[in-house]
Design an enzyme around this catalytic site. Sequence first.
Site, mmCIF file in Angstrom:
data_model
loop_
_atom_site.group_PDB
_atom_site.id
_atom_site.type_symbol
_atom_site.label_atom_id
_atom_site.label_comp_id
_atom_site.label_asym_id
_atom_site.label_seq_id
_atom_site.Cartn_x
_atom_site.Cartn_y
_atom_site.Cartn_z
ATOM 1 N N CYS A 159 -1.579 4.436 -5.439
ATOM 2 C CA CYS A 159 -2.701 3.541 -5.116
ATOM 3 C C CYS A 159 -3.906 4.007 -5.934
ATOM 4 C CB CYS A 159 -2.968 3.504 -3.623
ATOM 5 S SG CYS A 159 -3.540 5.071 -2.922
HETATM 6 O O1 LIG Z 1 -6.323 3.553 -2.623
HETATM 7 S S1 LIG Z 1 -7.043 4.423 -1.697
HETATM 8 O O2 LIG Z 1 -6.760 4.050 -0.314
HETATM 9 O O3 LIG Z 1 -6.716 5.831 -1.937
HETATM 10 S S2 LIG Z 1 -8.951 4.200 -2.012
#
Ligand SMILES: O=S(=O)([O-])[S-]
Length: 106
Positions: free
Chosen positions: A63
């Site tokens: 992510c």
């Molecule tokens: O993608 S995140 O939740 O680490 S900001």
Amino acid sequence: MTYKCIDITDALPIIEKEVIVVDIRDAVSYQTSHMQDAINLNNDNVEAFINNSDKATPVIVCCYHGNSSKGAAEYLAAQGFADVYSLNGGFSQWSAMYPEQCEFGA
Ligand SMILES: O=S(=O)([O-])[S-]
């Protein structure tokens, strides 16, 4: 089944073997740049991904910073993937450390 958190440096040797990399960031971020061979996983394609992927192949979830990938990794593990990793530091850290392991789009 559960997932493991993995540091960037520990992910590199896994990446070099057979692995599925999934990127759960938004489409624009993904198109701009992503880990090499990463698939952009979203609500529209996650079901097909689960149905069509080999659950024995390790999966690394990426992510932005390594937070939301944990939830996605947990979900994929619950769907039967045997070996799921959440990438600590996410794409921001990965791209800073291994820019040569990234693909850059338009
Ligand atoms: O993608 S995140 O939740 O680490 S900001």
